[in-house]
Write an enzyme that holds these catalytic residues in place. Structure first.
Site, PDB file in Angstrom:
ATOM      1  CG  HIS A  72      12.549 -22.591 -14.435  1.00 12.20           C
ATOM      2  ND1 HIS A  72      13.932 -22.593 -14.919  1.00 12.20           N
ATOM      3  CD2 HIS A  72      12.601 -23.148 -13.038  1.00 12.20           C
ATOM      4  CE1 HIS A  72      14.751 -22.904 -13.813  1.00 12.20           C
ATOM      5  NE2 HIS A  72      13.934 -23.198 -12.650  1.00 12.20           N
ATOM      6  CG  ASP A  78       5.850  -0.935  -0.494  1.00  9.79           C
ATOM      7  OD1 ASP A  78       5.755  -0.021  -1.149  1.00  9.79           O
ATOM      8  OD2 ASP A  78       6.631  -1.086   0.286  1.00  9.79           O
ATOM      9  CG  ASP A 121      14.620 -20.898 -10.059  1.00  5.07           C
ATOM     10  OD1 ASP A 121      15.288 -22.110  -9.834  1.00  5.07           O
ATOM     11  OD2 ASP A 121      15.272 -20.207 -10.833  1.00  5.07           O
ATOM     12  CG  MET A 138      14.785  -1.978  -1.080  1.00  4.44           C
ATOM     13  SD  MET A 138      13.679  -0.786  -1.153  1.00  4.44           S
ATOM     14  CE  MET A 138      13.026  -1.204  -2.788  1.00  4.44           C
ATOM     15  CE1 TYR A 187      12.470   1.124  -5.514  1.00  3.47           C
ATOM     16  CE2 TYR A 187      14.283   2.433  -5.302  1.00  3.47           C
ATOM     17  CZ  TYR A 187      12.963   2.168  -4.902  1.00  3.47           C
ATOM     18  OH  TYR A 187      12.548   2.782  -3.685  1.00  3.47           O
ATOM     19  CE1 TYR A 189      13.943  -0.046   2.901  1.00  6.29           C
ATOM     20  CE2 TYR A 189      13.229   0.797   4.664  1.00  6.29           C
ATOM     21  CZ  TYR A 189      14.075   0.982   3.689  1.00  6.29           C
ATOM     22  OH  TYR A 189      14.813   2.155   3.731  1.00  6.29           O
ATOM     23  CG  ASN A 212       8.302  -3.016  -2.272  1.00  2.71           C
ATOM     24  OD1 ASN A 212       7.343  -2.688  -2.732  1.00  2.71           O
ATOM     25  ND2 ASN A 212       9.409  -2.155  -1.899  1.00  2.71           N
TER      26      ASN A 212
END
Length: 141
Positions: free
Chosen positions: A22, A30, A64, A74, A112, A130, A132
Site C-alpha cells: 500500500h 512511454d 490508493d 506529467m 521525474y 506525455y 507516462n
C-alpha cells in the site's frame, strides 16, 4: 499458465505487482521516458502500448483510496503543442477500473523526481508524448 492474468503481464511484472505494498508507486513509461536511468526496478515491455498496459495493471491492483494523487500524469510544458489525446483513453480505462479516481498532474521535473522514487518502472513501447503514468497502489479489500 494462470487464468485471468492479462497476457501482456510478464512473470516479472506480476511478481513486482505482488511485492508492492500500500502506497508503493509504479510508473508506466512511454518510449521516450528515461526509464533505465531512473528505475530502481526496470521491467521491459517493448512493443506494448501504455493504454494496454494500464488496462492490464488496473485489473490486478487497486489504486490508493486515501490519496487523491494516485493516478498522476506529467503536465504539458508551457507552449508545447504535443498531442495528448491519449489521455482520453486513460480516462475511459480509469473509470472502468476505479470509477471514483481522477487524474492529477505534476510539473515535468517534479514528475521525474517522483518517478525516481517509484518501486518500479515499466518501460513500454508507447510512442505518444506525455503518455507516462504514475500509479499508487492501494489496499486489496
Amino acid at each position: 499458465m494462470l487464468k485471468k492474468i492479462p497476457r501482456i503481464i510478464s512473470p516479472e511484472l506480476l511478481k513486482v505487482l505482488c511485492e508492492m505494498g500500500h502506497g508503493d508507486e509504479i510508473v508506466i513509461a512511454d518510449g521516450n521516458f528515461p526509464a533505465a536511468a531512473y528505475a530502481k526496478k526496470l521491467i521491459r515491455a517493448d512493443g506494448i502500448g501504455a493504454t494496454e498496459m494500464l488496462d492490464s495493471i488496473l485489473q490486478l491492483i487497486p489504486l490508493d483510496q486515501y490519496d487523491d494523487n494516485n493516478f498522476v500524469l506529467m503536465e504539458k510544458c508551457a507552449g508545447d503543442n504535443a498531442d495528448t489525446s491519449l489521455w482520453e483513453s486513460y480516462k475511459v480505462i480509469l473509470k472502468k477500473h476505479e470509477p471514483d479516481a481522477v487524474m492529477s498532474f505534476e510539473e515535468r521535473f517534479d514528475y521525474y523526481e517522483r518517478a525516481k522514487k517509484a518501486y518500479a518502472i515499466v518501460a513500454t513501447g508507447e510512442e505518444g508524448q506525455y503518455a507516462n503514468i504514475i500509479l499508487k497502489k492501494g489496499c486489496v479489500l
